[in-house]
Design a protein around this motif. Structure first.
Motif, mmCIF file in Angstrom:
data_model
loop_
_atom_site.group_PDB
_atom_site.id
_atom_site.type_symbol
_atom_site.label_atom_id
_atom_site.label_comp_id
_atom_site.label_asym_id
_atom_site.label_seq_id
_atom_site.Cartn_x
_atom_site.Cartn_y
_atom_site.Cartn_z
ATOM 1 N N ILE A 209 7.921 -39.770 -17.929
ATOM 2 C CA ILE A 209 6.532 -40.129 -17.661
ATOM 3 C C ILE A 209 5.643 -38.902 -17.856
ATOM 4 O O ILE A 209 6.102 -37.756 -17.711
ATOM 5 C CB ILE A 209 6.347 -40.693 -16.235
ATOM 6 C CG1 ILE A 209 6.559 -39.582 -15.191
ATOM 7 C CG2 ILE A 209 7.265 -41.869 -15.987
ATOM 8 C CD1 ILE A 209 5.997 -39.906 -13.840
ATOM 9 N N CYS A 210 4.382 -39.131 -18.182
ATOM 10 C CA CYS A 210 3.415 -38.051 -18.383
ATOM 11 C C CYS A 210 2.477 -37.974 -17.186
ATOM 12 O O CYS A 210 2.010 -39.013 -16.689
ATOM 13 C CB CYS A 210 2.609 -38.265 -19.657
ATOM 14 S SG CYS A 210 3.584 -38.252 -21.164
ATOM 15 N N THR A 211 2.208 -36.782 -16.726
ATOM 16 C CA THR A 211 1.224 -36.604 -15.659
ATOM 17 C C THR A 211 -0.175 -36.811 -16.220
ATOM 18 O O THR A 211 -0.393 -36.730 -17.431
ATOM 19 C CB THR A 211 1.335 -35.203 -15.052
ATOM 20 O OG1 THR A 211 1.159 -34.230 -16.099
ATOM 21 C CG2 THR A 211 2.687 -34.998 -14.404
ATOM 22 N N ASP A 212 -1.125 -37.074 -15.317
ATOM 23 C CA ASP A 212 -2.512 -37.272 -15.745
ATOM 24 C C ASP A 212 -3.157 -35.910 -15.972
ATOM 25 O O ASP A 212 -3.960 -35.428 -15.163
ATOM 26 C CB ASP A 212 -3.283 -38.069 -14.689
ATOM 27 C CG ASP A 212 -2.687 -39.451 -14.473
ATOM 28 O OD1 ASP A 212 -2.197 -40.014 -15.468
ATOM 29 O OD2 ASP A 212 -2.698 -39.935 -13.328
ATOM 30 N N SER A 213 -2.803 -35.283 -17.081
ATOM 31 C CA SER A 213 -3.231 -33.913 -17.345
ATOM 32 C C SER A 213 -4.353 -33.892 -18.380
ATOM 33 O O SER A 213 -4.354 -34.677 -19.330
ATOM 34 C CB SER A 213 -2.048 -33.080 -17.854
ATOM 35 O OG SER A 213 -2.438 -31.757 -18.095
ATOM 36 N N VAL A 214 -5.306 -32.976 -18.174
ATOM 37 C CA VAL A 214 -6.394 -32.797 -19.138
ATOM 38 C C VAL A 214 -5.841 -32.145 -20.398
ATOM 39 O O VAL A 214 -4.736 -31.604 -20.416
ATOM 40 C CB VAL A 214 -7.529 -31.940 -18.544
ATOM 41 C CG1 VAL A 214 -8.186 -32.641 -17.376
ATOM 42 C CG2 VAL A 214 -7.003 -30.572 -18.115
ATOM 43 N N ASP A 215 -6.664 -32.169 -21.462
ATOM 44 C CA ASP A 215 -6.214 -31.610 -22.729
ATOM 45 C C ASP A 215 -6.048 -30.096 -22.671
ATOM 46 O O ASP A 215 -5.196 -29.536 -23.361
ATOM 47 C CB ASP A 215 -7.188 -31.986 -23.845
ATOM 48 C CG ASP A 215 -7.130 -33.460 -24.170
ATOM 49 O OD1 ASP A 215 -6.094 -34.082 -23.885
ATOM 50 O OD2 ASP A 215 -8.124 -33.995 -24.685
ATOM 51 N N CYS A 216 -6.890 -29.441 -21.908
ATOM 52 C CA CYS A 216 -6.789 -27.979 -21.829
ATOM 53 C C CYS A 216 -7.197 -27.522 -20.442
ATOM 54 O O CYS A 216 -7.925 -28.221 -19.728
ATOM 55 C CB CYS A 216 -7.654 -27.314 -22.892
ATOM 56 S SG CYS A 216 -9.405 -27.692 -22.714
ATOM 57 N N VAL A 217 -6.724 -26.351 -20.065
ATOM 58 C CA VAL A 217 -7.032 -25.770 -18.764
ATOM 59 C C VAL A 217 -7.840 -24.495 -18.965
ATOM 60 O O VAL A 217 -7.957 -23.979 -20.079
ATOM 61 C CB VAL A 217 -5.737 -25.473 -17.974
ATOM 62 C CG1 VAL A 217 -5.041 -26.761 -17.592
ATOM 63 C CG2 VAL A 217 -4.805 -24.576 -18.778
ATOM 64 N N THR A 218 -8.388 -23.982 -17.888
ATOM 65 C CA THR A 218 -9.168 -22.758 -17.921
ATOM 66 C C THR A 218 -8.531 -21.724 -17.006
ATOM 67 O O THR A 218 -7.554 -22.008 -16.288
ATOM 68 C CB THR A 218 -10.619 -23.024 -17.476
ATOM 69 O OG1 THR A 218 -10.616 -23.413 -16.088
ATOM 70 C CG2 THR A 218 -11.236 -24.151 -18.306
ATOM 71 N N ASP A 219 -9.100 -20.525 -17.017
ATOM 72 C CA ASP A 219 -8.568 -19.457 -16.171
ATOM 73 C C ASP A 219 -8.774 -19.745 -14.680
ATOM 74 O O ASP A 219 -8.164 -19.087 -13.833
ATOM 75 C CB ASP A 219 -9.224 -18.127 -16.533
ATOM 76 C CG ASP A 219 -8.753 -17.618 -17.881
ATOM 77 O OD1 ASP A 219 -7.676 -18.049 -18.327
ATOM 78 O OD2 ASP A 219 -9.476 -16.815 -18.507
ATOM 79 N N SER A 220 -9.640 -20.692 -14.347
ATOM 80 C CA SER A 220 -9.863 -21.047 -12.941
ATOM 81 C C SER A 220 -9.076 -22.279 -12.513
ATOM 82 O O SER A 220 -9.250 -22.758 -11.392
ATOM 83 C CB SER A 220 -11.357 -21.286 -12.704
ATOM 84 O OG SER A 220 -11.844 -22.336 -13.542
ATOM 85 N N SER A 221 -8.237 -22.808 -13.374
ATOM 86 C CA SER A 221 -7.427 -23.972 -13.017
ATOM 87 C C SER A 221 -6.424 -23.599 -11.931
ATOM 88 O O SER A 221 -5.936 -22.469 -11.880
ATOM 89 C CB SER A 221 -6.698 -24.504 -14.250
ATOM 90 O OG SER A 221 -7.609 -24.995 -15.206
ATOM 91 N N PRO A 222 -6.074 -24.555 -11.048
ATOM 92 C CA PRO A 222 -5.181 -24.241 -9.914
ATOM 93 C C PRO A 222 -3.722 -24.139 -10.351
ATOM 94 O O PRO A 222 -3.259 -24.856 -11.239
ATOM 95 C CB PRO A 222 -5.381 -25.436 -8.972
ATOM 96 C CG PRO A 222 -5.784 -26.567 -9.873
ATOM 97 C CD PRO A 222 -6.585 -25.939 -10.988
#
Length: 836
Positions: A209-222
């Motif tokens: 299964i795939c998590t509900d993940s965004v296409d890209c993250v940033t340096d402030s992502s948890p």
């Protein structure tokens, strides 16, 4: 009132005011999106490059190019500022840089053979005039000086034991020396595939299964630490316990899991799990997967040690992960144990012998803290602090009798190599300012390309020099007096229309008064050698010539039925008022060799990356609109309804404002930018409108009735924004007359076919080069131009960041995507220069 409900109410009010014509335009837009939706472009967080508006009318130099390359390689962390003439977004994600230098090819070659160069004109969406350097460009790239900054190259002396140990260290080789944000350590999709992490679409992971993940993250992502314990079952290793901790060390999930198959070995020594612990457990793998998707936010970055095993046990695919076993890496792919890293780096004791098995919460927290420490400290400091105790490097200090080591060079190539980034030059043997061990010499351009493509590991900075075109395009050399007419002959003819016949007393001023409604006019030449009076009108912009040809052709004073659009009728009524004695009025293109493929060229310019989402608009004077005598129906709609909806115009001359233009055109889609084409302090009647997508542009072009209510004429934008500055540089005086045009064209016929064949070969060669580049590579193609005195000819610099969506099976003949990087057009106060 709730903001969302207020917005919905506002939208309902807007929909009530939309006319049937505008509804039709919306339906057209929707059909375009459903029937011809292009491939989605790059992710919003993917690196991209655009030229700044105020620099489009100015050519760039070698120094400007180096400003871009230094920033792309080192970024702000390396003490390099964003370039002053362009904008490179998400610089940290640039994986490599490739510069292709094509000697002997000028910007005039590019536009003269625009249709032939299919790859260059459709792939590279950033384009700017390039001033040819006096010295060798490749050598200048490598020897360029990098401004001093607080980096490793300034802190360590070249040749010192510590410097040598750091430069060969696997951590420094992989991550460099600069301290960067967490996104620099997130595994790429290619790395995940290579290391056999679960990736969507790869064989063996179909049931994951795939998590509900965004296409890209940033340096402030948890960040979230995760660790799993497994038991051995009849079907292999299965999940028995999972723990998740957040960035603050709080336990978000600690759950025992009942394996689906019969357990053969609880692996208590490692997992700490016993039969008694699992006997009352009813939680299944599906339950844990659901909880995990609930606990993790969409932009979460998972951190673990050898995380591929944990994700396989969970049967979960997550796009953004940091693996501490790959952060603190060793030579030859070996890995440290989590227990060793925790003891050495964190000074913590985990997985001790007193404890019965591992504690996954403790392990997840240790992995998380190791990643946080690495990101906060930076790879250089991590290696320096733990060089001996972790990696076993014994650094011996030099004796006082040894001479001081020389200061590290500030040359661009040396700095990159000191950071563990490879630099290679491909080309003919020449005096390039680079160590010979980093040069691959070849006798032909074909060998240069083949050598680069054979490399299994691409260098970080590769410079390929194609020099064969320099000699081949010089023969035979054009006569000096014909050089400039030959440069601009094709472009000049595209901006010219012939019109007539006019009444005998018709003057140049009268012609200007008639044709200026279509665009700024550069020159009008009255042609009186025939029995009747005609005129040659040269517009400053290509759009003016196209609009004149479409709207002013085939008009008659008797208003006989002709196949024209609404716009032709409006301008025709105005002409009838101005020219009462004129019988038949025709507007034609000049017919010569340079305009034989004009229609095909115009079609290509309409989908050019720089103009794909732009339209050109003209506001008619009130005297024009009031003279309109429309037929009973306009495009199938009764004209009474259209006229009734038209606002009452004040008497006088038309004038555009940015606010008004946005109000009129925003109903077709979001307007990104409006550029009024007028000198400061002068009224504007012409403008470029940039939409966010090409579908919005098509909706506007299909809505003649809606725009007629506001007295606008429009056509697709055609002129690449940087082109006026180039023509101003290459044209020393006014346009040549017809005799010069004919002479220039005849003189070019001898070498025209040879040029076309050579440039087509060059385009295919550069296409193969681009396709072989890794994703997220900054690709720069420099057509160097001609530096010979006394009349140097400028070149062209094309830039693009290679993205995954460009790599398709039908690459060679695929139409360019309509949704490209945002188009760049001249600024509001840009001085309007003629194209000829």
């Amino acid at each position: 009132m709730d903001p969302s409900s207020a917005a919905a109410t506002c939208n309902r009010k807007k929909r009530k005011d939309v006319s049937p014509a505008e509804d039709e335009s919306k339906r057209f837009k929707a059909s375009q999106e459903s029937e011809a939706m292009p491939e989605s472009g790059s992710s919003p967080c993917s690196p991209s490059i655009t030229v700044k508006q105020h620099r489009l009318q100015e050519p760039i130099t070698q120094d400007d190019l180096m400003e871009l390359l230094r920033y792309a390689a080192l970024g702000k962390a390396g003490g390099v500022k964003q370039p002053s003439w362009c904008r490179l977004r998400h610089q940290k994600k640039i994986k490599a840089m490739n510069v292709a230098i094509v000697e002997g090819v000028t910007q005039s070659h590019f536009y003269k053979h625009y249709l032939t160069l299919q790859h260059l004109r459709t792939t590279y969406t950033s384009r700017v005039t390039f001033t040819s350097p006096s010295a060798d460009l490749a050598s200048g790239i490598f020897s360029s000086e990098v401004p001093e900054s607080d980096s490793l190259s300034q802190r360590h002396k070249e040749g010192s034991p510590m410097y040598r140990a750091l430069m060969s260290h696997p951590v420094i080789t992989r991550f460099g020396t600069q301290r960067r944000g967490l996104t620099a350590y997130v595994l790429t999709q290619e790395e995940m595939i290579k290391k056999r992490y679960p990736v969507k679409g790869m064989p063996g992971f179909e049931e994951f299964i795939c998590t509900d993940s965004v296409d890209c993250v940033t340096d402030s992502s948890p960040l979230y630490g995760i660790d799993c314990e497994m038991c051995l079952t009849e079907k292999g290793y299965e999940l028995a316990r999972v723990s998740v901790v957040d960035a603050g060390g709080n336990c978000m999930l600690d759950q025992l899991v009942k394996p689906h198959n019969r357990i053969l070995n609880y692996l208590t020594r490692f997992s700490g799990i016993t039969a008694a612990m699992l006997r009352p457990i009813t939680t299944t793998l599906r339950d844990v997967q659901a909880k995990l998707r609930t606990v993790l936010p969409s932009d979460a970055v998972l951190v673990g040690h050898s995380l591929d095993n944990d994700l396989k046990a969970l049967k979960v695919i997550h796009m953004h992960i940091i693996d501490t076993s790959l952060l603190y890496r060793k030579d030859f792919g070996q890995k440290f144990k989590l227990k060793v890293l925790a003891e050495t780096v964190l000074k913590k004791q985990i997985q001790t012998e007193e404890k019965n098995g591992h504690n996954p919460t403790e392990d997840a927290l240790a992995a998380l803290e190791l990643a946080q420490y690495f990101i906060k400290t930076g790879p250089r400091q991590v290696v320096e602090r733990h060089l001996q105790e972790l990696w076993g490097y014994a650094v011996t200090e030099e004796s006082a009798d040894c001479p001081p080591t020389p200061v590290l060079s500030h040359r661009f190539a040396d700095i990159l190599q000191s950071l563990g980034r490879s630099v290679v030059f491909y080309g003919k043997r020449s005096d390039v300012a680079l160590d010979p061990s980093n040069q691959l010499w070849h006798s032909s351009d074909k060998e240069v390309l083949a050598s680069f493509r054979k490399q299994t590991k691409r260098p970080f900075l590769s410079v390929l020099q194609f020099s064969s075109y320099s000699d081949q395009l010089k023969s035979p050399p054009p006569p000096q007096e014909q050089r400039y007419p030959r440069l601009c002959v094709g472009l000049r003819d595209m901006c010219v229309v012939f019109a007539g016949p006019f009444p005998a007393a018709f003057s140049e001023r009268d012609v200007r008064r008639v044709f200026r409604c279509c665009g700024p006019i550069h020159k009008v030449q009255m042609l009186t050698s025939a029995v009747r009076v005609h005129a040659e009108i040269t517009f400053k912009l290509l759009e003016g010539a196209v609009l004149a040809r479409r709207t002013l052709n085939g008009l008659s004073i008797q208003r006989q039925p002709i196949k024209v659009t609404l716009f032709i009728l409006s301008v025709g009524a105005f002409l009838h008022r101005c020219i009462p004695n004129m019988h038949l009025f025709q507007v034609q293109r000049p017919v010569c060799g340079s305009t034989l493929d004009l229609d095909v060229t115009l079609d290509a310019l309409m989908i050019d990356g720089l103009t794909a989402s732009n339209v050109y608009a003209v506001k008619l004077d009130a005297s024009v609109a009031e003279s309109v005598n429309v037929p009973p129906k306009i495009n199938g709609h009764p004209h009474a309804a259209v006229d009734a909806a038209r606002p009452q115009l004040a008497a006088g001359k038309a004038q555009m404002s940015e606010k008004e233009v946005k109000e009129v055109f925003s109903r077709f889609g979001p307007v990104e930018r409006v550029v009024l084409l007028a000198k400061p302090g002068r009224r504007a009647t012409h403008a470029y409108i940039a939409f966010e997508t090409s579908e919005d542009k098509q909706a506007a072009l299909s809505s003649s009735e809606a725009l007629w209510k506001h007295d606008y004429l429009i056509c697709p934008a055609l002129t690449p924004p940087h082109l006026p500055s180039w023509v101003a540089m290459t044209t020393p005086n006014a346009a040549a007359d017809n005799e010069e045009r004919t002479q220039a064209y005849d003189a070019s016929q001898a070498v025209g076919q040879q040029e076309m064949d050579l440039l087509r070969k060059m385009d295919r060669r550069l296409e193969k080069l681009f396709r072989s580049l890794p994703d997220d590579t900054l690709s720069v193609v420099v057509l160097v131009g001609c530096t010979s005195a006394p009349h140097p000819i400028p070149g062209l610099c094309l830039m693009e960041v290679k993205q995954r969506f460009l790599r398709t099976a039908t690459w060679e003949r695929r139409a360019p995507p309509t949704r490209l990087s945002r188009p760049v057009i001249p600024d509001h106060d840009t001085k309007l220069e003629p194209l000829i």
